[in-house]
Design an enzyme around this catalytic site. Structure first.
Site, PDB file in Angstrom:
ATOM      1  N   ARG A  44       0.860  -1.184   0.000  1.00  0.00           N
ATOM      2  CA  ARG A  44       0.000   0.000   0.000  1.00  0.00           C
ATOM      3  C   ARG A  44       0.894   1.231   0.000  1.00  0.00           C
ATOM      4  NH1 ARG A  44       2.326   2.047   3.786  1.00  0.00           N
ATOM      5  NH2 ARG A  44       0.775   3.688   3.668  1.00  0.00           N
ATOM      6  N   GLY A  45       0.251   2.409  -0.161  1.00  0.00           N
ATOM      7  CA  GLY A  45       1.025   3.634  -0.339  1.00  0.00           C
ATOM      8  C   GLY A  45       1.199   3.845  -1.840  1.00  0.00           C
ATOM      9  N   ALA A  46       0.930   5.076  -2.284  1.00  0.00           N
ATOM     10  CA  ALA A  46       0.839   5.330  -3.725  1.00  0.00           C
ATOM     11  C   ALA A  46       2.074   4.870  -4.527  1.00  0.00           C
ATOM     12  CB  ALA A  46       0.540   6.811  -3.953  1.00  0.00           C
ATOM     13  N   ARG A  78      -7.290  -0.635  -7.176  1.00  0.00           N
ATOM     14  CA  ARG A  78      -7.661   0.457  -6.253  1.00  0.00           C
ATOM     15  C   ARG A  78      -7.818   1.740  -7.089  1.00  0.00           C
ATOM     16  NH1 ARG A  78      -4.294   1.058  -0.806  1.00  0.00           N
ATOM     17  NH2 ARG A  78      -6.210   2.080  -0.121  1.00  0.00           N
ATOM     18  N   GLN A 172      -2.202   2.724   9.817  1.00  0.00           N
ATOM     19  CA  GLN A 172      -0.879   2.779   9.160  1.00  0.00           C
ATOM     20  C   GLN A 172       0.101   3.627   9.980  1.00  0.00           C
ATOM     21  OE1 GLN A 172      -3.798   3.324   7.628  1.00  0.00           O
ATOM     22  NE2 GLN A 172      -3.796   2.621   5.508  1.00  0.00           N
ATOM     23  N   ASP A 213      -1.896  10.598  -2.279  1.00  0.00           N
ATOM     24  CA  ASP A 213      -2.286   9.555  -3.234  1.00  0.00           C
ATOM     25  C   ASP A 213      -2.528  10.142  -4.607  1.00  0.00           C
ATOM     26  OD1 ASP A 213      -3.064   8.461  -0.446  1.00  0.00           O
ATOM     27  OD2 ASP A 213      -2.774   6.763  -1.793  1.00  0.00           O
ATOM     28  N   ASN A 222      -5.457  12.366   0.089  1.00  0.00           N
ATOM     29  CA  ASN A 222      -4.587  11.541   0.946  1.00  0.00           C
ATOM     30  C   ASN A 222      -5.478  10.808   1.957  1.00  0.00           C
ATOM     31  OD1 ASN A 222      -1.821  10.711   1.600  1.00  0.00           O
ATOM     32  ND2 ASN A 222      -2.203  11.702   3.558  1.00  0.00           N
ATOM     33  N   LYS A 223      -4.857   9.997   2.759  1.00  0.00           N
ATOM     34  CA  LYS A 223      -5.567   9.139   3.716  1.00  0.00           C
ATOM     35  C   LYS A 223      -6.628   9.897   4.503  1.00  0.00           C
ATOM     36  CE  LYS A 223      -5.233   5.630   4.166  1.00  0.00           C
ATOM     37  NZ  LYS A 223      -6.186   4.750   3.427  1.00  0.00           N
TER      38      LYS A 223
HETATM   39  O1  MRU Z   1      -4.592   3.080   1.972  1.00  0.00           O
HETATM   40  P1  MRU Z   1      -3.114   3.322   1.872  1.00  0.00           P
HETATM   41  O2  MRU Z   1      -2.346   2.800   3.035  1.00  0.00           O
HETATM   42  O3  MRU Z   1      -2.564   2.850   0.537  1.00  0.00           O
HETATM   43  O4  MRU Z   1      -2.980   4.900   1.887  1.00  0.00           O
HETATM   44  C1  MRU Z   1      -1.705   5.477   1.809  1.00  0.00           C
HETATM   45  C2  MRU Z   1      -1.716   6.930   2.001  1.00  0.00           C
HETATM   46  O5  MRU Z   1      -2.730   7.577   2.083  1.00  0.00           O
HETATM   47  C3  MRU Z   1      -0.374   7.576   2.008  1.00  0.00           C
HETATM   48  O6  MRU Z   1      -0.356   8.679   2.862  1.00  0.00           O
HETATM   49  C4  MRU Z   1      -0.079   8.036   0.574  1.00  0.00           C
HETATM   50  O7  MRU Z   1      -0.203   6.978  -0.336  1.00  0.00           O
HETATM   51  C5  MRU Z   1       1.239   8.587   0.429  1.00  0.00           C
HETATM   52  S1  MRU Z   1       2.389   7.282   0.380  1.00  0.00           S
HETATM   53  C6  MRU Z   1       3.925   7.886   0.031  1.00  0.00           C
END
Ligand code: MRU
Length: 309
Positions: A44-46, A78, A172, A213, A222-223
């Site tokens: 996970r994470g962009a 996703r 996270q 993201d 973002n999250k």
């Molecule tokens: O649902 P996730 O864990 O994939 O969400 C990740 C985030 O929102 C991060 O803050 C974002 O991707 C930046 S990662 C460098």
């Protein structure tokens, strides 16, 4: 510890659903395994999603699959992180999917280090920095975006402290960002999400740095919870930075037109294994929110610090 690696023509992903208790790698033998890992948040994470998707395309190429069809399937894993679409489209143009995926892997690390150097300039000695979710090495191939900036400032000898929001529902912040900071010996404190405003009101936070993201016209996705942090930062005059590589930029769309992923209600109904709400509870579980451009101080990229657009 690596977020992912390629070995013997398979992709190995650190299963982030098991962190911090267990360090286990999930072996992806097919592109379907990669889709499963993205959907279930093993990866996970962009930026990490983008590079994993690229290796998914490489696995499909090695298996002689139709790459156009595979690309469509991977893109459905996703909806919000634009890196997924960016990576798959780039792979479709490449002569060799595997070579391109390996190149992306290396580029991700270089990009994050460059971002760290630029971002460290806004960090002062003695700062306490609040971050949300995990935008660290675990969200990328290595080093991280928001946590990469923190790493770079720490490596320059600046004495900084980090405050991590736990980041419900999947935690996270608690599970991954705290873990990463501990590994680096960077002083870190965990708070519940709803304490962020209180700490800013008390003057305990000097800066906020989060990841993204998608950076698009009008703001940053973002999250979930990022918006509330940004609003509190605005109210208490705390500079609010987003750290994101150019691969997270979407110049085509308004941030209000993109799809915000809605995830399984069980993520909210349960805290780990423990059910926390009565049977029959109705749930809304958006995974991301949107921070409008006018409350963002700057966007830290590999090319320098940019204005939101
Ligand atoms: O649902 P996730 O864990 O994939 O969400 C990740 C985030 O929102 C991060 O803050 C974002 O991707 C930046 S990662 C460098």
């Amino acid at each position: 510890m690596k977020t992912m690696y390629w070995m013997d023509n398979h992709l190995f992903l650190l299963d982030q659903t098991k962190l911090p208790d267990k360090v286990v790698y999930f072996e992806c033998k097919t592109y379907g395994d990669v889709i499963h890992a993205i959907k279930t948040l093993m990866v996970r994470g962009a930026p990490a999603i983008g590079v994993a998707a690229a290796f998914g395309m490489a696995l499909a190429e090695l298996a002689g699959e139709n790459l156009e069809k595979v690309a469509r399937e991977i893109k459905e894993a996703r909806p919000t992180a634009v890196n997924l679409f960016w990576a798959v489209d780039r792979l479709l143009e490449a002569d060799s999917a595997l070579d391109e995926a390996l190149l992306m892997y290396e580029e991700d690390i270089e990009t994050n280090r460059a971002m760290g150097k630029h971002g460290a300039k806004v960090v002062d000695d003695g700062d306490t920095i609040l971050t949300h979710c995990n935008a660290g090495a675990l969200a990328c191939v290595d080093y991280g975006t928001a946590l990469g900036v923190i790493r770079a400032a720490h490596d320059e000898g600046k004495r900084i402290k980090v405050v991590c929001d736990e980041t419900r529902p999947v935690c996270q912040g608690a599970r991954l960002s705290v873990f990463e900071m501990q590994q680096e010996d960077i002083p870190v404190k965990l708070i519940v999400d709803s304490a962020a405003g209180r700490l800013m009101q008390e003057g305990k936070i000097n800066k906020v740095i989060i990841g993204a993201d998608r950076v698009a016209k009008g703001g940053v996705a973002n999250k979930i919870g990022s918006l509330m942090v940004a609003l509190a930062a605005k109210r208490f005059k705390v500079p609010f930075y987003v750290a994101a590589p150019k691969s997270t930029f979407d110049y085509e769309n308004s941030i209000y037109d993109i799809e915000i992923e809605e995830r399984d209600p069980d993520e909210v109904l349960y805290f780990g294994e423990c059910r926390v709400a009565p049977e029959g509870t109705e749930v809304e579980n958006p995974a991301f929110d949107v921070v409008p451009s006018d409350i963002i101080t700057g966007i830290i990229t590999e090319d320098g610090i940019l204005e939101p657009f």
